[in-house]
Design an enzyme around this catalytic site. Structure first.
Site, PDB file in Angstrom:
ATOM      1  N   TYR A 122      -2.928  15.798  -8.949  1.00  0.00           N
ATOM      2  CA  TYR A 122      -2.503  14.638  -9.735  1.00  0.00           C
ATOM      3  C   TYR A 122      -1.410  15.035 -10.719  1.00  0.00           C
ATOM      4  CZ  TYR A 122      -2.556  11.048 -13.344  1.00  0.00           C
ATOM      5  OH  TYR A 122      -2.185  10.094 -14.267  1.00  0.00           O
ATOM      6  N   SER A 151      20.666  -2.288 -19.154  1.00  0.00           N
ATOM      7  CA  SER A 151      19.436  -3.087 -19.106  1.00  0.00           C
ATOM      8  C   SER A 151      18.744  -3.026 -17.748  1.00  0.00           C
ATOM      9  CB  SER A 151      19.726  -4.546 -19.453  1.00  0.00           C
ATOM     10  OG  SER A 151      20.572  -5.141 -18.478  1.00  0.00           O
ATOM     11  N   ASN A 209       4.449   2.578 -10.911  1.00  0.00           N
ATOM     12  CA  ASN A 209       3.277   2.784 -11.756  1.00  0.00           C
ATOM     13  C   ASN A 209       2.042   3.229 -10.977  1.00  0.00           C
ATOM     14  OD1 ASN A 209       2.287   2.697 -14.434  1.00  0.00           O
ATOM     15  ND2 ASN A 209       1.202   0.799 -13.993  1.00  0.00           N
ATOM     16  N   LYS A 266       2.567  13.671 -10.900  1.00  0.00           N
ATOM     17  CA  LYS A 266       3.112  12.926 -12.020  1.00  0.00           C
ATOM     18  C   LYS A 266       4.336  13.611 -12.625  1.00  0.00           C
ATOM     19  CE  LYS A 266       0.964   9.252 -11.726  1.00  0.00           C
ATOM     20  NZ  LYS A 266       1.708   7.999 -11.553  1.00  0.00           N
ATOM     21  N   ASP A 310       0.869  -1.176   0.000  1.00  0.00           N
ATOM     22  CA  ASP A 310       0.000   0.000   0.000  1.00  0.00           C
ATOM     23  C   ASP A 310       0.903   1.222   0.000  1.00  0.00           C
ATOM     24  OD1 ASP A 310      -1.750   2.084   0.405  1.00  0.00           O
ATOM     25  OD2 ASP A 310      -2.678   1.262   2.211  1.00  0.00           O
TER      26      ASP A 310
END
Length: 254
Positions: free
Chosen positions: A138, A96, A45, A142, A18
């Site tokens: 928001y 990578s 994400n 981001k 969470d």
């Protein structure tokens, strides 16, 4: 893909996490580190958009910033050592090992000179009341992820760090938004599989390794953040400032 970890073959494991509760993140990270010997790619994400006015995390922080920025930032601190260890392994292709940060679309314009309102990052001022404030919280969170991606690239060049705009995707991200916003979002959005393309490119694309700290746009192309965010990073050290802000807010949970 061939599994290159501690045990099993083709095993998918679930770890409860969470990100709005800083108290529990260390436990989840420790569970991962106890089970695995390497980490090649992590995607931060998390996305909470326009929750009801006054929504806060378990620690009392504004919910969008707490879930989208502070939680991933704290989790990353626990996992950076294993990412570095993996990157330095002899069998690993240079570039990578990745940390991928979910950003968002280029509009609306984020608040603040750098995309962050430094003296009121919770956007608690009256000008941020109502739906506009909920969306701006928001958007700010981001773009904060895009800023953290550039700063992490500077601090840990062994790890490729990239942020990505997955595009307007048909998900339940707008579940807390008014009906009209949901309708518009649904009309303008694309299938989920297209959003996954940009995330996969951030995690595995060869070109990304050549541009550590880059920002990807749909569908997997290297783009550029909004001008004020770029200017803040380049001219006002907003990456270091945001890193220090987050560090100060989560340090008691290390």
């Amino acid at each position: 893909m061939k599994r290159r970890s501690a045990d099993g073959d083709g095993v998918v494991k679930f770890l409860n996490l969470d990100l709005s509760d800083l108290q529990g993140i260390k436990k989840t990270a420790e569970a991962f580190l106890a089970a695995e010997t390497r980490l090649d790619v992590i995607w931060h994400n998390a996305g909470v958009m326009a929750p009801p006015e006054g929504s806060v995390s378990k620690q009392g922080h504004e919910l969008s910033f707490a879930t989208n920025v502070l939680g991933p930032f704290l989790l990353q601190q626990f996992l950076t050592p294993i990412l570095i260890k993996t990157a330095e392994s002899e069998d690993v292709v240079k570039g990578s090992v990745r940390t991928c940060w979910a950003a968002s679309v280029e509009f609306p314009d984020p608040p603040g000179e750098d995309g962050i309102v430094w003296d009121d990052w919770a956007l608690s001022a009256s000008e941020y009341s109502g739906l506009n404030g909920r969306v701006q919280r928001y958007v700010q969170s981001k773009w904060a992820n895009a800023i953290l991606a550039t700063e992490m690239a500077k601090r840990y060049p062994q790890i490729v760090s990239a942020s990505f705009n997955p595009g307007a995707i048909k998900t339940d991200l707008t579940r807390h938004a008014p009906g009209i916003l949901k309708s518009v979002q649904g009309f303008l959005s694309y299938p989920v599989r297209l959003g996954a393309l940009t995330e996969l490119q951030a995690g595995f694309g060869g070109e990304v390794a050549e541009y550590n700290g880059c920002y990807l746009i749909p569908w997997g192309k290297i783009g550029s953040p909004v001008p004020k965010v770029v200017e803040g990073i380049q001219k006002r050290a907003s990456g270091e400032r945001l890193w220090n802000l987050c560090d100060g807010l989560v340090k008691e949970f290390y």
